[in-house]
Motif scaffolding. Structure first.
Motif, PDB file in Angstrom:
ATOM      1  N   ASP A  49     -62.999 -16.406  -0.601  1.00  0.00           N
ATOM      2  CA  ASP A  49     -62.824 -17.828  -0.952  1.00  0.00           C
ATOM      3  C   ASP A  49     -62.812 -17.938  -2.473  1.00  0.00           C
ATOM      4  O   ASP A  49     -62.002 -18.646  -3.058  1.00  0.00           O
ATOM      5  N   ILE A  50     -63.784 -17.222  -3.078  1.00  0.00           N
ATOM      6  CA  ILE A  50     -63.920 -17.308  -4.539  1.00  0.00           C
ATOM      7  C   ILE A  50     -64.063 -15.900  -5.125  1.00  0.00           C
ATOM      8  O   ILE A  50     -64.893 -15.116  -4.667  1.00  0.00           O
ATOM      9  N   ALA A  70     -71.864 -19.856  -5.285  1.00  0.00           N
ATOM     10  CA  ALA A  70     -70.818 -19.871  -4.253  1.00  0.00           C
ATOM     11  C   ALA A  70     -71.347 -19.246  -2.965  1.00  0.00           C
ATOM     12  O   ALA A  70     -71.129 -19.773  -1.859  1.00  0.00           O
ATOM     13  N   LYS A 102     -69.832 -19.473   0.888  1.00  0.00           N
ATOM     14  CA  LYS A 102     -68.474 -18.982   0.608  1.00  0.00           C
ATOM     15  C   LYS A 102     -68.441 -17.448   0.620  1.00  0.00           C
ATOM     16  O   LYS A 102     -69.441 -16.795   0.336  1.00  0.00           O
ATOM     17  N   VAL A 136     -67.579 -14.384  -1.300  1.00  0.00           N
ATOM     18  CA  VAL A 136     -67.451 -14.220  -2.752  1.00  0.00           C
ATOM     19  C   VAL A 136     -67.309 -12.751  -3.146  1.00  0.00           C
ATOM     20  O   VAL A 136     -68.027 -11.891  -2.634  1.00  0.00           O
ATOM     21  N   HIS A 148     -59.855 -19.446  -4.990  1.00  0.00           N
ATOM     22  CA  HIS A 148     -60.225 -19.865  -6.345  1.00  0.00           C
ATOM     23  C   HIS A 148     -60.658 -18.640  -7.146  1.00  0.00           C
ATOM     24  O   HIS A 148     -61.307 -17.752  -6.604  1.00  0.00           O
ATOM     25  N   LEU A 190     -68.903 -24.293 -10.234  1.00  0.00           N
ATOM     26  CA  LEU A 190     -68.971 -24.229  -8.767  1.00  0.00           C
ATOM     27  C   LEU A 190     -69.139 -25.616  -8.158  1.00  0.00           C
ATOM     28  O   LEU A 190     -68.537 -25.946  -7.134  1.00  0.00           O
ATOM     29  N   LEU A 204     -66.654 -27.154  -5.460  1.00  0.00           N
ATOM     30  CA  LEU A 204     -67.105 -27.492  -4.109  1.00  0.00           C
ATOM     31  C   LEU A 204     -67.190 -28.998  -3.894  1.00  0.00           C
ATOM     32  O   LEU A 204     -67.464 -29.464  -2.787  1.00  0.00           O
TER      33      LEU A 204
END
Ligand SMILES: Cc1cc2nc3c(=O)[nH]c(=O)nc-3n(C[C@H](O)[C@H](O)[C@H](O)COP(=O)(O)OP(=O)(O)OC[C@H]3O[C@@H](n4cnc5c(N)ncnc54)[C@H](O)[C@@H]3O)c2cc1C
Length: 472
Positions: free
Chosen positions: A14-15, A31, A36, A38, A147, A336, A340
Motif C-alpha cells: 500500500d505504502i 502506516a 497498511k 508497508v 503511495h 501519513l 490516510l
C-alpha cells in the motif's frame, strides 16, 4: 500505467517508504499501525539513516563524552582519580560510538515488530507507482505501491573545488573516521553543525578556527544567546572569524591551508567542512515521475508534505528546513495522516536544540522579531549561577530567558543556554501551547517546583519579569 507496474512487480505494498531514518521510520510505523502493507527501501546495510550512522547520534554521543572529560578535568575531586590527557580523538570516538549498535538494534526492532518489510538497496523510480531496487547483495527487484514516501535524507554538500578525497579534508561524515587528534583544526561553516564540532574539538584541547560566512553566530537565535555562545566558544579557545569566505582550500602532505577572500591564509593540521547539505535525490531517477529537485537536491512539498505528483510524498531532510531529526519524526507521521485522511497536525512549532558547550535551546519569538512586529513584551531572566541546583552541580553557566506580553502575560518566547537547555525549554513550550488563556507566566508564579531543580529557573525568571512590569 500503475496497474501494469503492479502486475510485473516482485513486491507490492500500500505504502512504500524510501529511507529508514527518522522521517522514513515514523512514516512506515504509522502506516503499519494503520493496518497498511508497508515496505521500506534503505541503501545502507542497517536501518537508522544518517541520523544514527553519521549525524545526530554519533555527534551527540561524542559531545557527551567530551563534556564528561571537561567535567573531569575541572573537578579537583575527579582529577585525583586519574589523568585524562591520554584521551585522543579516536579513543573518545570509539567510546562514543558504542551507542550506535544499540540504536540500530532498537530501530530494527521497531520495523520487525510492526511487520514492515525491509529491502536493502538503492531505490530509483520507474514510474509513479513503481520503484526499482538495486539490492546491496547484487540482484535487482521491482516494487509497486499505491503511495510512495521519499525520506532519503541529506549528505554534506561538496563544492567541486574542494578535494574531499584528501586525508586532511573532512566533512561531518568523514570526521567520524578521523584516526588522529589534530593540534589545530579549521572548521569552515559556523552553522549548528560547525558550532557543535567547534565545542567538541576545543573541549578536547584542539586549537580551533571557526570560519563564519555571516557577521554573528547562528543569527536566528536571540541576540543575547548568540552573544553568549560567541563568548563561551572564545573562552574555550575557539577563534571565531566572522564575515569570511573561502577562496581556496589547499591540502598538503603535512597541513592544509585555507585561503580566504579577505586575503588571510590559515594553516592547520586538518579542515572540517561544515558548510551546507544536499538532499539525497540524485539517485532516485526523479525524471521518471516528472519531479525535479532544486539546486541543493531538495524537493518541494505542500503543507501536507505532498509533492506535485499526488501519490508521492516527501519528508525529512530531503525537503530542506528545518533539517532536524526532531522535526523529521513528526513530518513522517504528519504525511501519513494526510495520506490516510486522519487528524492532521502541522510541524511548525519546532524548537531549536543546539548541542554546543554550553547547550542552547529556544522556542517562539526572539526579541528582535517581537520588536520588529511592535509587540509590547517584557523579559524575565534566571541565571543558572543563582539556582541552588546549578551551584550544587557546578553547572552554573547559563540562563533562562522568558519573553512575555506585558498586557496578557502570554509567553512569546523561551530562550535558554546552559546545562540541559534542550530539556528545560520543553517546560516553557508546554505552557506556550496551552489554549484558552492557559499560556501565561502566571503558571510559573503559582506552581510549586521541586527544589533544587533547574526547572526552578522558570519561577525565578517569571518573578523577575513580573516584578519588572509591576515596578512601572
Ligand atoms: C553532524 C550532525 C548533527 C546533527 N544533530 C542533530 C541534533 O542534535 N538534533 C536533530 O534533531 N537533528 C540533528 N541532525 C540532523 C538529523 O540527523 C537529520 O535531520 C535527520 O537524520 C533527517 O532524517 P531523515 O529521515 O530525513 O534522513 P536520514 O536520517 O538521512 O535517513 C535517510 C536514509 O535514506 C537512505 N537513502 C538515501 N537515498 C536512498 C535511495 N535512493 N534508496 C534507498 N535509501 C536511500 C540514506 O542512506 C539514509 O540512510 C544532525 C545532523 C548532522 C549531520
Amino acid at each position: 500505467m500503475a496497474k501494469k507496474a503492479q502486475i510485473s512487480a516482485d513486491h507490492s505494498y500500500d505504502i512504500l517508504v524510501i529511507g529508514s531514518g527518522p522521517a522514513g521510520e515514523s512514516a512506515a510505523i504509522a502506516a503499519a499501525k494503520a493496518g497498511k502493507r508497508v515496505g521500506v527501501v534503505e541503501n545502507r546495510p542497517l536501518v537508522g539513516g544518517s541520523c544514527t550512522h553519521m549525524g545526530t547520534i554519533p555527534s551527540k554521543s561524542l559531545r557527551h563524552a567530551v563534556k564528561q572529560i571537561i567535567r573531569f578535568k575541572s573537578s579537583n575531586l575527579f582529577r585525583e582519580i586519574g589523568d585524562s590527557r591520554r584521551l585522543t580523538f579516536p579513543r573518545v570516538l570509539e567510546s562514543a560510538n558504542q551507542v550506535i549498535p544499540k540504536q540500530i538494534k532498537l530501530h530494527t526492532t521497531f520495523f520487525v515488530r510492526n511487520r514492515v518489510s525491509l529491502h536493502i538497496g538503492q531505490a530509483s523510480f520507474i514510474d509513479r507507482n513503481t520503484v526499482s531496487v538495486d539490492l546491496l547483495e547484487g540482484a535487482r527487484e521491482t516494487i509497486s505501491a499505491q503511495h510512495i514516501i521519499i525520506a532519503t535524507g541529506s549528505r554534506p554538500y561538496h563544492p567541486a573545488d574542494v578535494d574531499f578525497s584528501h586525508p586532511r579534508v573532512y566533512d561531518s561524515d568523514s570526521i567520524l573516521s578521523m584516526q588522529h587528534t589534530p593540534r589545530h583544526l579549521i572548521i569552515y561553516g559556523a552553522g549548528v553543525i560547525g558550532c557543535e564540532y567547534a565545542s567538541i574539538f576545543s573541549g578536547l584541547g584542539v586549537r580551533v578556527d571557526l570560519i563564519n560566512n555571516r557577521n554573528s553566530l547562528l543569527s536566528f537565535l536571540d541576540d543575547e544567546i548568540s552573544d553568549a555562545l560567541s563568548y563561551h566558544l572564545r573562552d574555550s579557545g575557539v577563534t571565531v572569524r566572522h564575515s569570511e569566505e573561502y577562496e581556496a582550500i589547499e591540502p598538503q602532505d603535512h597541513n592544509v591551508t585555507l585561503h580566504l577572500k579577505s586575503g588571510k591564509r590559515l594553516k592547520a593540521d586538518a579542515i572540517l567542512w561544515c558548510n551546507g547539505r544536499s538532499g539525497n535525490t540524485d539517485g532516485l531517477n526523479l525524471a521518471a515521475v516528472g519531479l525535479e529537485a532544486d539546486h541543493r537536491g531538495n524537493l518541494k512539498v505542500d503543507s501536507d508534505y505532498r509533492t506535485s505528483v499526488d501519490n508521492i510524498y516527501a519528508v525529512g531532510d530531503v525537503i530542506g528546513w528545518p533539517s532536524l531529526a526532531s522535526a523529521s519524526f513528526g513530518q513522517g507521521r504528519a504525511a501519513l495522516s494526510t495520506l490516510l485522511g486522519t487528524d492532521n497536525f502541522p510541524i511548525d512549532d519546532v524548537p531549536t536544540g543546539i548541542y554546543t558547550l554550553p547547550e542552547i535551546s529556544s522556542v517562539g519569538k526572539t526579541e528582535t522579531e517581537l520588536t520588529a512586529a511592535k509587540v509590547p513584551y517584557e523579559v524575565g531572566r534566571a541565571l543558572f549561577k543563582n539556582t541552588a541546583r546549578g551551584q550544587i552541580s557546578g553547572e552554573d553557566v547559563g540562563m533562562l530567558k522568558l519573553l512575555f506580553h506585558v498586557d496578557t502575560l502570554e509567553i512569546l518566547g523561551v530562550h535558554c543556554f546552559g546545562a540541559e537547555a534542550a530539556e528545560i525549554v520543553h517546560i516553557g513550550q508546554a505552557i506556550m501551547n496551552q489554549k484558552n488563556g492557559g499560556n501565561t507566566i502566571r503558571y510559573f508564579l503559582s506552581t510549586t517546583f521541586n527544589y533544587p531543580t533547574m526547572a526552578e529557573a522558570y519561577r525565578i525568571a517569571a518573578l523577575d519579569g513580573y516584578n519588572r512590569i509591576n515596578r512601572r
